[in-house]
Motif scaffolding. Structure first.
Motif, PDB file in Angstrom:
ATOM      1  N   GLN A  91       0.367  -0.833  -0.056  1.00 56.35           N
ATOM      2  CA  GLN A  91       0.269  -0.062  -0.513  1.00 56.35           C
ATOM      3  C   GLN A  91       1.104   1.391   0.155  1.00 56.35           C
ATOM      4  O   GLN A  91       1.401   1.778   0.847  1.00 56.35           O
ATOM      5  CB  GLN A  91      -0.856   0.022   1.044  1.00 56.35           C
ATOM      6  N   GLU A  92       0.463   2.759  -0.996  1.00 60.97           N
ATOM      7  CA  GLU A  92       1.238   3.431  -0.960  1.00 60.97           C
ATOM      8  C   GLU A  92       1.450   4.251   0.189  1.00 60.97           C
ATOM      9  O   GLU A  92      -0.033   4.424   0.612  1.00 60.97           O
ATOM     10  CB  GLU A  92       0.553   3.843  -2.161  1.00 60.97           C
ATOM     11  N   GLN A  93       2.093   4.826   0.925  1.00 60.65           N
ATOM     12  CA  GLN A  93       2.555   6.128   2.024  1.00 60.65           C
ATOM     13  C   GLN A  93       2.913   6.743   1.428  1.00 60.65           C
ATOM     14  O   GLN A  93       4.351   7.080   0.987  1.00 60.65           O
ATOM     15  CB  GLN A  93       2.676   4.758   3.060  1.00 60.65           C
ATOM     16  N   TRP A  94       2.511   8.141   2.102  1.00 60.34           N
ATOM     17  CA  TRP A  94       3.354   9.443   1.799  1.00 60.34           C
ATOM     18  C   TRP A  94       3.265  10.366   3.221  1.00 60.34           C
ATOM     19  O   TRP A  94       2.366  10.133   4.295  1.00 60.34           O
ATOM     20  CB  TRP A  94       2.315  10.666   0.778  1.00 60.34           C
ATOM     21  N   VAL A  95       4.511  10.711   3.416  1.00 60.60           N
ATOM     22  CA  VAL A  95       4.991  10.647   5.370  1.00 60.60           C
ATOM     23  C   VAL A  95       5.433  12.616   4.360  1.00 60.60           C
ATOM     24  O   VAL A  95       7.140  12.616   4.118  1.00 60.60           O
ATOM     25  CB  VAL A  95       6.093  10.186   5.561  1.00 60.60           C
ATOM     26  N   GLU A  96       4.823  13.284   5.357  1.00 65.43           N
ATOM     27  CA  GLU A  96       5.174  14.975   4.432  1.00 65.43           C
ATOM     28  C   GLU A  96       5.286  15.257   6.375  1.00 65.43           C
ATOM     29  O   GLU A  96       5.064  14.706   7.231  1.00 65.43           O
ATOM     30  CB  GLU A  96       4.113  15.607   4.090  1.00 65.43           C
ATOM     31  N   SER A  97       7.336  15.807   6.077  1.00 68.83           N
ATOM     32  CA  SER A  97       7.416  16.432   7.477  1.00 68.83           C
ATOM     33  C   SER A  97       7.787  17.734   7.078  1.00 68.83           C
ATOM     34  O   SER A  97       8.422  18.305   6.025  1.00 68.83           O
ATOM     35  CB  SER A  97       8.307  15.852   8.032  1.00 68.83           C
ATOM     36  N   ALA A 123       8.280  11.984   2.163  1.00 67.34           N
ATOM     37  CA  ALA A 123       9.035  10.256   1.386  1.00 67.34           C
ATOM     38  C   ALA A 123       7.617   9.991   1.248  1.00 67.34           C
ATOM     39  O   ALA A 123       6.411   9.012   1.582  1.00 67.34           O
ATOM     40  CB  ALA A 123       9.169  10.154   2.859  1.00 67.34           C
ATOM     41  N   THR A 124       8.239   8.673   0.237  1.00 69.01           N
ATOM     42  CA  THR A 124       6.973   8.312  -0.087  1.00 69.01           C
ATOM     43  C   THR A 124       7.697   6.303  -0.183  1.00 69.01           C
ATOM     44  O   THR A 124       8.962   6.660  -0.072  1.00 69.01           O
ATOM     45  CB  THR A 124       6.757   8.184  -1.496  1.00 69.01           C
ATOM     46  N   SER A 125       6.278   5.505  -0.004  1.00 66.18           N
ATOM     47  CA  SER A 125       6.972   3.668  -0.670  1.00 66.18           C
ATOM     48  C   SER A 125       5.522   3.179  -1.126  1.00 66.18           C
ATOM     49  O   SER A 125       4.503   4.205  -0.713  1.00 66.18           O
ATOM     50  CB  SER A 125       7.124   3.574   0.985  1.00 66.18           C
ATOM     51  N   GLY A 126       5.796   2.185  -1.504  1.00 63.63           N
ATOM     52  CA  GLY A 126       4.538   1.627  -2.010  1.00 63.63           C
ATOM     53  C   GLY A 126       4.450   1.752  -3.036  1.00 63.63           C
ATOM     54  O   GLY A 126       2.767   1.321  -3.370  1.00 63.63           O
ATOM     55  N   LEU A 127       4.818   2.502  -3.750  1.00 61.83           N
ATOM     56  CA  LEU A 127       4.711   3.576  -5.670  1.00 61.83           C
ATOM     57  C   LEU A 127       5.973   3.675  -6.024  1.00 61.83           C
ATOM     58  O   LEU A 127       6.981   3.525  -5.480  1.00 61.83           O
ATOM     59  CB  LEU A 127       3.635   4.114  -5.532  1.00 61.83           C
ATOM     60  N   THR A 128       6.235   3.561  -7.528  1.00 62.11           N
ATOM     61  CA  THR A 128       7.220   3.589  -8.455  1.00 62.11           C
ATOM     62  C   THR A 128       7.018   5.271  -8.208  1.00 62.11           C
ATOM     63  O   THR A 128       6.446   6.103  -9.310  1.00 62.11           O
ATOM     64  CB  THR A 128       6.985   2.832  -9.276  1.00 62.11           C
ATOM     65  N   ASP A 152      14.050  14.202  -5.270  1.00 63.72           N
ATOM     66  CA  ASP A 152      15.528  12.878  -5.301  1.00 63.72           C
ATOM     67  C   ASP A 152      14.252  11.588  -6.016  1.00 63.72           C
ATOM     68  O   ASP A 152      14.161  10.736  -5.127  1.00 63.72           O
ATOM     69  CB  ASP A 152      16.588  12.930  -4.662  1.00 63.72           C
ATOM     70  N   ASN A 153      14.900  11.369  -7.358  1.00 62.90           N
ATOM     71  CA  ASN A 153      13.354   9.567  -7.692  1.00 62.90           C
ATOM     72  C   ASN A 153      14.263   8.935  -6.936  1.00 62.90           C
ATOM     73  O   ASN A 153      13.785   7.953  -6.480  1.00 62.90           O
ATOM     74  CB  ASN A 153      13.888   9.583  -8.937  1.00 62.90           C
ATOM     75  N   ALA A 154      15.931   8.993  -6.536  1.00 63.23           N
ATOM     76  CA  ALA A 154      16.276   7.410  -5.815  1.00 63.23           C
ATOM     77  C   ALA A 154      16.321   7.482  -4.658  1.00 63.23           C
ATOM     78  O   ALA A 154      16.469   6.256  -3.656  1.00 63.23           O
ATOM     79  CB  ALA A 154      18.270   8.098  -5.839  1.00 63.23           C
ATOM     80  N   LYS A 155      15.857   8.619  -4.149  1.00 56.99           N
ATOM     81  CA  LYS A 155      15.265   8.233  -2.729  1.00 56.99           C
ATOM     82  C   LYS A 155      13.725   8.531  -2.220  1.00 56.99           C
ATOM     83  O   LYS A 155      13.548   8.638  -1.077  1.00 56.99           O
ATOM     84  CB  LYS A 155      15.930   9.904  -1.245  1.00 56.99           C
ATOM     85  N   ASN A 156      12.799   8.603  -3.362  1.00 52.52           N
ATOM     86  CA  ASN A 156      11.943   8.505  -3.230  1.00 52.52           C
ATOM     87  C   ASN A 156      11.181   9.664  -2.626  1.00 52.52           C
ATOM     88  O   ASN A 156       9.766   9.384  -1.984  1.00 52.52           O
ATOM     89  CB  ASN A 156      11.174   7.030  -2.820  1.00 52.52           C
ATOM     90  N   THR A 157      11.967  10.697  -3.064  1.00 57.10           N
ATOM     91  CA  THR A 157      11.403  12.278  -2.104  1.00 57.10           C
ATOM     92  C   THR A 157      11.449  12.957  -2.987  1.00 57.10           C
ATOM     93  O   THR A 157      11.868  13.723  -3.640  1.00 57.10           O
ATOM     94  CB  THR A 157      12.576  12.153  -0.617  1.00 57.10           C
ATOM     95  N   MET A 158       9.732  14.034  -2.727  1.00 58.40           N
ATOM     96  CA  MET A 158      10.013  15.253  -3.275  1.00 58.40           C
ATOM     97  C   MET A 158       9.985  15.889  -2.108  1.00 58.40           C
ATOM     98  O   MET A 158       9.637  15.923  -0.805  1.00 58.40           O
ATOM     99  CB  MET A 158       8.219  15.249  -3.534  1.00 58.40           C
ATOM    100  N   ALA A 210       0.466  12.576  -5.914  1.00 59.75           N
ATOM    101  CA  ALA A 210       0.982  11.543  -7.461  1.00 59.75           C
ATOM    102  C   ALA A 210      -0.400  12.261  -8.586  1.00 59.75           C
ATOM    103  O   ALA A 210      -1.167  12.049  -8.186  1.00 59.75           O
ATOM    104  CB  ALA A 210       1.676  11.006  -6.882  1.00 59.75           C
ATOM    105  N   ALA A 211       0.080  12.495  -9.879  1.00 56.85           N
ATOM    106  CA  ALA A 211       0.343  12.429 -11.336  1.00 56.85           C
ATOM    107  C   ALA A 211       0.165  11.212 -11.942  1.00 56.85           C
ATOM    108  O   ALA A 211       1.257  11.750 -11.720  1.00 56.85           O
ATOM    109  CB  ALA A 211      -0.796  13.817 -11.322  1.00 56.85           C
ATOM    110  N   ASN A 212      -0.031  11.022 -12.682  1.00 57.36           N
ATOM    111  CA  ASN A 212       0.005   9.751 -14.052  1.00 57.36           C
ATOM    112  C   ASN A 212       0.750  11.048 -14.833  1.00 57.36           C
ATOM    113  O   ASN A 212       1.052  10.218 -15.962  1.00 57.36           O
ATOM    114  CB  ASN A 212      -0.815   9.166 -13.816  1.00 57.36           C
ATOM    115  N   PHE A 213      -0.095  11.916 -15.012  1.00 58.59           N
ATOM    116  CA  PHE A 213       0.543  12.577 -16.114  1.00 58.59           C
ATOM    117  C   PHE A 213       1.095  14.348 -15.356  1.00 58.59           C
ATOM    118  O   PHE A 213       0.727  14.587 -15.019  1.00 58.59           O
ATOM    119  CB  PHE A 213      -0.080  13.266 -17.498  1.00 58.59           C
ATOM    120  N   PHE A 214       1.979  15.186 -16.443  1.00 58.13           N
ATOM    121  CA  PHE A 214       1.566  16.298 -15.629  1.00 58.13           C
ATOM    122  C   PHE A 214       0.812  17.689 -15.976  1.00 58.13           C
ATOM    123  O   PHE A 214       0.377  17.482 -17.165  1.00 58.13           O
ATOM    124  CB  PHE A 214       3.342  16.590 -16.637  1.00 58.13           C
ATOM    125  N   THR A 215       0.251  17.597 -15.166  1.00 57.66           N
ATOM    126  CA  THR A 215      -0.378  18.206 -15.003  1.00 57.66           C
ATOM    127  C   THR A 215      -0.638  19.334 -13.478  1.00 57.66           C
ATOM    128  O   THR A 215      -0.033  19.239 -12.635  1.00 57.66           O
ATOM    129  CB  THR A 215      -2.161  17.453 -15.013  1.00 57.66           C
TER     130      THR A 215
END
Length: 122
Positions: free
Chosen positions: A1-7, A23-28, A73-79, A98-103
């Motif tokens: 299951q995807e997770q997003w953790v803002e801090s 930071a995200t987990s559970g999704l690409t 940083d895609n390597a760290k799954n973090t924005m 997150a979105a599936n395309f640029f919008t």
């Protein structure tokens, strides 16, 4: 299951800076455009900034241009969202998504985080 953790939210004086992380987990993570949105009390949620997954292209709300910087940083799954020269009107709960395309359209975003409070005192 995807997770997003803002801090990184908190209380800061006018003119100060904060850096938000998502930071995200559970999704690409690298497969999605990601963005920051915010919602102030009594107002609708609004776009702050978005960043394309591939070339890092960005879009900003006019109200934050020149003050905020979005990055990922895609390597760290973090924005990230670097917020400078903060104003009282920046006070809001900040969300990543997150979105599936640029919008820039909020309905196109999903996988919302729980939000982090940013308060700017005058």
């Amino acid at each position: 299951q995807e997770q997003w953790v803002e801090s990184g939210g908190g209380l800061v004086q006018t003119g100060g800076s904060l850096r938000l992380s998502c930071a995200t987990s559970g999704l690409t993570f690298s497969s999605y455009t990601t963005g920051w949105f915010r919602q102030a009390p009594g107002k609708e949620r609004e776009l702050v900034a978005v960043i394309r997954r591939t070339d890092g292209s960005t879009r900003y709300a006019d109200s934050v241009k020149g003050r905020f910087i979005i990055s990922r940083d895609n390597a760290k799954n973090t924005m990230y969202l670097q917020m400078n020269s903060l104003k009282p009107e920046d006070t809001a709960v900040y969300y990543c998504a997150a979105a599936n395309f640029f919008t820039v359209l909020e309905p196109d975003y999903h996988y919302w985080g729980q939000g982090t409070q940013v308060t700017v005192s005058s």
